[in-house]
Write a protein that holds these residues in place. Structure first.
Motif, PDB file in Angstrom:
ATOM      1  N   THR A  19       0.841  -1.201   0.000  1.00 36.62           N
ATOM      2  CA  THR A  19       0.000   0.000   0.000  1.00 36.62           C
ATOM      3  C   THR A  19       0.870   1.243   0.000  1.00 36.62           C
ATOM      4  N   ASP A  20       0.215   2.374  -0.134  1.00 35.66           N
ATOM      5  CA  ASP A  20       0.879   3.677  -0.176  1.00 35.66           C
ATOM      6  C   ASP A  20       1.205   4.149   1.251  1.00 35.66           C
ATOM      7  N   ALA A  21       1.999   3.351   1.953  1.00 38.06           N
ATOM      8  CA  ALA A  21       2.265   3.536   3.382  1.00 38.06           C
ATOM      9  C   ALA A  21       2.928   4.866   3.725  1.00 38.06           C
ATOM     10  N   ASN A  22       3.623   5.490   2.778  1.00 40.13           N
ATOM     11  CA  ASN A  22       4.333   6.737   3.063  1.00 40.13           C
ATOM     12  C   ASN A  22       3.561   7.982   2.657  1.00 40.13           C
ATOM     13  N   ASN A  23       2.311   7.813   2.270  1.00 37.57           N
ATOM     14  CA  ASN A  23       1.508   8.959   1.854  1.00 37.57           C
ATOM     15  C   ASN A  23       1.361   9.921   3.030  1.00 37.57           C
ATOM     16  N   PRO A  24       1.572  11.228   2.785  1.00 41.98           N
ATOM     17  CA  PRO A  24       1.435  12.188   3.878  1.00 41.98           C
ATOM     18  C   PRO A  24       0.002  12.289   4.418  1.00 41.98           C
ATOM     19  N   GLU A  25      -0.982  11.877   3.605  1.00 45.66           N
ATOM     20  CA  GLU A  25      -2.367  11.871   4.064  1.00 45.66           C
ATOM     21  C   GLU A  25      -2.680  10.493   4.645  1.00 45.66           C
ATOM     22  N   GLU A  26      -2.903  10.452   5.936  1.00 45.35           N
ATOM     23  CA  GLU A  26      -3.108   9.186   6.641  1.00 45.35           C
ATOM     24  C   GLU A  26      -4.210   8.332   6.017  1.00 45.35           C
TER      25      GLU A  26
END
Length: 155
Positions: free
Chosen positions: A70-77
């Motif tokens: 998944t997009d685990a590092n996305n700044p939007e939780e």
């Protein structure tokens, strides 16, 4: 003698036509491209008059527990649980001529950052993708290789 002059003129015209540059093709970038590291593939597609990209393949598609990455590092939780496969990570490119697409954005899921981006088609199977902050001088170019030519358009 007139025959010889006509023949020379025809040969000159044919030579000039052969040397003429091919007509610009804004859609030449459409298709599936593998990134320089070989860790992912992005499908570049057209929506309206803009060009976008989405991740369609990952060398390591799953986490060690077998769940999709998944997009685990996305700044939007709230976006951290969205799968990387299918993620639209390139957007809003416009064709500027001379095999160049500019004014786009590229998202790097490795660090959760968005960058300004431009693309240059070097040849039919080589795409230079340059991400940068501010001006293009301060950035990094990745060389992508075509995997599939012209993917279908997306609405």
């Amino acid at each position: 003698m007139n025959y010889l002059k006509s023949l020379v003129l025809v040969l000159l015209l044919l030579g000039a036509m052969a040397m003429r540059a091919p007509a610009p093709n804004p859609d030449a970038v459409l298709g599936v491209w593998k990134n320089g590291e070989g860790t992912g593939m992005v499908q570049i597609f057209k929506r309206g008059d803009k060009y976008f990209g989405r991740i369609v393949w990952l060398k390591v598609p799953n986490n060690p527990d077998g769940t999709p990455r998944t997009d685990a590092n996305n700044p939007e939780e709230k976006l951290r649980k969205q799968p990387l496969r299918g993620l639209e990570n390139m957007r809003d490119f416009t064709y500027s001529g001379e095999n160049k697409w500019e004014a786009g954005k590229i998202y790097d899921p490795k660090n959760g950052s968005d960058y300004s981006c431009e693309m240059t088609l070097v040849d039919d199977n080589t795409l230079e993708v340059r991400g940068f902050i501010g001006v293009s001088l301060f950035g990094r170019t990745d060389v992508w290789k075509r995997q599939v030519k012209k993917a279908p358009a997306t609405k």
